[in-house]
Motif scaffolding. Structure first.
Motif, PDB file in Angstrom:
ATOM      1  N   ASN A   5       0.823  -1.206   0.000  1.00 38.65           N
ATOM      2  CA  ASN A   5       0.000   0.000   0.000  1.00 38.65           C
ATOM      3  C   ASN A   5       0.859   1.258   0.000  1.00 38.65           C
ATOM      4  N   ASN A   6       2.030   1.198   0.617  1.00 35.80           N
ATOM      5  CA  ASN A   6       2.913   2.361   0.701  1.00 35.80           C
ATOM      6  C   ASN A   6       3.617   2.679  -0.601  1.00 35.80           C
ATOM      7  N   ASN A   7       3.583   1.790  -1.565  1.00 37.78           N
ATOM      8  CA  ASN A   7       4.230   2.031  -2.853  1.00 37.78           C
ATOM      9  C   ASN A   7       3.239   2.083  -4.006  1.00 37.78           C
ATOM     10  N   CYS A   8       1.981   1.992  -3.735  1.00 43.12           N
ATOM     11  CA  CYS A   8       0.975   1.859  -4.785  1.00 43.12           C
ATOM     12  C   CYS A   8       0.669   3.174  -5.491  1.00 43.12           C
ATOM     13  N   SER A   9       0.187   4.158  -4.742  1.00 43.57           N
ATOM     14  CA  SER A   9      -0.186   5.421  -5.368  1.00 43.57           C
ATOM     15  C   SER A   9       1.021   6.034  -6.057  1.00 43.57           C
ATOM     16  N   LYS A  42       0.269   0.906 -17.075  1.00 35.86           N
ATOM     17  CA  LYS A  42      -0.987   1.373 -16.481  1.00 35.86           C
ATOM     18  C   LYS A  42      -0.730   1.877 -15.063  1.00 35.86           C
ATOM     19  N   ARG A  43      -1.425   2.946 -14.694  1.00 34.73           N
ATOM     20  CA  ARG A  43      -1.279   3.511 -13.361  1.00 34.73           C
ATOM     21  C   ARG A  43      -1.812   2.542 -12.312  1.00 34.73           C
ATOM     22  N   CYS A  44      -1.115   2.495 -11.195  1.00 35.17           N
ATOM     23  CA  CYS A  44      -1.589   1.732 -10.042  1.00 35.17           C
ATOM     24  C   CYS A  44      -2.463   2.652  -9.204  1.00 35.17           C
ATOM     25  N   VAL A  45      -3.470   2.090  -8.583  1.00 31.89           N
ATOM     26  CA  VAL A  45      -4.385   2.879  -7.771  1.00 31.89           C
ATOM     27  C   VAL A  45      -4.684   2.117  -6.482  1.00 31.89           C
ATOM     28  N   LEU A  46      -4.653   2.830  -5.369  1.00 36.53           N
ATOM     29  CA  LEU A  46      -4.979   2.250  -4.074  1.00 36.53           C
ATOM     30  C   LEU A  46      -6.495   2.325  -3.898  1.00 36.53           C
ATOM     31  N   GLU A  47      -7.111   1.177  -3.654  1.00 31.83           N
ATOM     32  CA  GLU A  47      -8.564   1.119  -3.472  1.00 31.83           C
ATOM     33  C   GLU A  47      -8.886   0.632  -2.073  1.00 31.83           C
ATOM     34  N   ASP A  48      -9.970   1.157  -1.542  1.00 26.98           N
ATOM     35  CA  ASP A  48     -10.412   0.684  -0.232  1.00 26.98           C
ATOM     36  C   ASP A  48     -11.646  -0.203  -0.401  1.00 26.98           C
ATOM     37  N   PHE A  49     -11.810  -1.135   0.525  1.00 23.09           N
ATOM     38  CA  PHE A  49     -12.942  -2.051   0.503  1.00 23.09           C
ATOM     39  C   PHE A  49     -13.167  -2.549   1.923  1.00 23.09           C
ATOM     40  N   ASP A  86     -13.329  -5.540   4.468  1.00 22.53           N
ATOM     41  CA  ASP A  86     -12.885  -6.936   4.559  1.00 22.53           C
ATOM     42  C   ASP A  86     -14.005  -7.788   5.149  1.00 22.53           C
ATOM     43  N   THR A  87     -13.745  -9.050   5.374  1.00 23.94           N
ATOM     44  CA  THR A  87     -14.774  -9.978   5.859  1.00 23.94           C
ATOM     45  C   THR A  87     -15.268  -9.628   7.258  1.00 23.94           C
ATOM     46  N   LYS A  88     -14.481  -8.854   8.009  1.00 16.22           N
ATOM     47  CA  LYS A  88     -14.882  -8.433   9.359  1.00 16.22           C
ATOM     48  C   LYS A  88     -15.546  -7.063   9.370  1.00 16.22           C
ATOM     49  N   GLY A  89     -15.751  -6.480   8.177  1.00 14.22           N
ATOM     50  CA  GLY A  89     -16.414  -5.192   8.076  1.00 14.22           C
ATOM     51  C   GLY A  89     -15.476  -4.005   8.241  1.00 14.22           C
ATOM     52  N   LYS A  90     -14.188  -4.252   8.385  1.00 10.31           N
ATOM     53  CA  LYS A  90     -13.230  -3.162   8.529  1.00 10.31           C
ATOM     54  C   LYS A  90     -12.758  -2.716   7.151  1.00 10.31           C
ATOM     55  N   VAL A  91     -12.361  -1.439   7.063  1.00  8.88           N
ATOM     56  CA  VAL A  91     -11.845  -0.914   5.815  1.00  8.88           C
ATOM     57  C   VAL A  91     -10.433  -1.442   5.618  1.00  8.88           C
ATOM     58  N   ALA A  92     -10.193  -2.007   4.453  1.00  8.27           N
ATOM     59  CA  ALA A  92      -8.875  -2.510   4.084  1.00  8.27           C
ATOM     60  C   ALA A  92      -8.496  -1.866   2.747  1.00  8.27           C
ATOM     61  N   TYR A  93      -7.239  -1.970   2.401  1.00 11.76           N
ATOM     62  CA  TYR A  93      -6.739  -1.348   1.174  1.00 11.76           C
ATOM     63  C   TYR A  93      -6.002  -2.370   0.331  1.00 11.76           C
ATOM     64  N   GLN A  94      -6.089  -2.188  -0.985  1.00 11.84           N
ATOM     65  CA  GLN A  94      -5.379  -3.062  -1.911  1.00 11.84           C
ATOM     66  C   GLN A  94      -4.977  -2.265  -3.138  1.00 11.84           C
ATOM     67  N   ARG A 122       0.739   9.225  -0.412  1.00 11.01           N
ATOM     68  CA  ARG A 122       0.797   7.839  -0.903  1.00 11.01           C
ATOM     69  C   ARG A 122      -0.402   7.019  -0.435  1.00 11.01           C
ATOM     70  N   ASN A 123      -1.104   7.474   0.580  1.00 16.64           N
ATOM     71  CA  ASN A 123      -2.259   6.734   1.086  1.00 16.64           C
ATOM     72  C   ASN A 123      -3.568   7.184   0.452  1.00 16.64           C
ATOM     73  N   ALA A 124      -3.476   8.038  -0.555  1.00 12.46           N
ATOM     74  CA  ALA A 124      -4.680   8.502  -1.241  1.00 12.46           C
ATOM     75  C   ALA A 124      -5.298   7.344  -2.022  1.00 12.46           C
ATOM     76  N   THR A 125      -6.600   7.225  -1.936  1.00 11.40           N
ATOM     77  CA  THR A 125      -7.288   6.177  -2.686  1.00 11.40           C
ATOM     78  C   THR A 125      -7.868   6.771  -3.968  1.00 11.40           C
ATOM     79  N   GLY A 126      -7.864   5.966  -5.010  1.00  9.16           N
ATOM     80  CA  GLY A 126      -8.413   6.397  -6.290  1.00  9.16           C
ATOM     81  C   GLY A 126      -7.533   7.429  -6.974  1.00  9.16           C
ATOM     82  N   ILE A 127      -8.045   7.964  -8.064  1.00  6.40           N
ATOM     83  CA  ILE A 127      -7.379   9.031  -8.807  1.00  6.40           C
ATOM     84  C   ILE A 127      -8.368  10.172  -8.896  1.00  6.40           C
ATOM     85  N   SER A 128      -8.015  11.328  -8.322  1.00  9.01           N
ATOM     86  CA  SER A 128      -8.958  12.423  -8.213  1.00  9.01           C
ATOM     87  C   SER A 128      -8.305  13.760  -8.535  1.00  9.01           C
TER      88      SER A 128
END
Length: 181
Positions: free
Chosen positions: A31-35, A43-50, A52-60, A88-94
């Protein structure tokens, strides 16, 4: 023990565990090298949040569909991340950074604008999508710092979206994508 050519090629491979000898695959990045990274396919890499199975926000880290010409296989340096004031922790491209005066000042600073072609190229294309020229925005910021992005947006007709890549007239350490003004 005798040192052989086999050892010469095998030992260094131990240090490249999990990579394909320099190939950058977004999904394999931390995650620290993605954005602000660009895969080996360009192709650009993008950090996305989702959730997880426990309902917590995770990043990939994921591969976006945004192509970057002439910069494949690139992970942005920490120096450029700091110089350009990006996160670097920004999610998506905005394009949100273009609405923030401090972000525009930092992006247009010589330390960023003249030395960080990857970040400048990304924001150049985001500005085009908003109907604004990044070089014009930076010039406006230098000559009239009180003018905001919102004023610039209201005076321009929206563009169809990114159609070209940025080419800066100064020399970069990484070749910027081709573009003619």
């Amino acid at each position: 023990m005798k040192f052989s050519l086999l050892h010469l090629f095998f030992l260094p491979s131990l240090f490249f565990h999990g990579t394909t000898f320099g190939a950058i695959i977004c999904e394999d990045l931390t995650n620290n090298n993605c954005s602000f990274a660009i895969s080996s396919s360009g192709k650009r890499c993008v950090l996305e949040d989702f959730q997880d199975t426990k309902g917590k926000v995770a990043y990939q880290c994921r591969t976006s569909e945004v192509m970057v010409e002439n910069m494949a296989g690139y992970i942005e340096t920490n120096e450029c991340v700091r110089a350009c004031g990006v996160n670097r922790n920004a999610t998506g491209i905005s394009s949100d950074a273009l609405l923030d005066k401090h972000s525009v000042v930092t992006l247009c600073s010589p330390a960023c604008y003249q030395h960080c072609p990857n970040i400048v190229d990304l924001h150049f294309n985001l500005a085009i999508g908003e109907g604004v020229s990044l070089p014009d925005l930076c010039e406006q910021q230098r000559t009239n710092p009180d003018c905001s992005m919102i004023q610039l947006l209201s005076s321009n007709v929206p563009a169809d979206g990114p159609v070209a890549s940025y080419k800066h007239h100064r020399k970069f350490s990484v070749a910027p994508a081709p573009f003619s003004f």
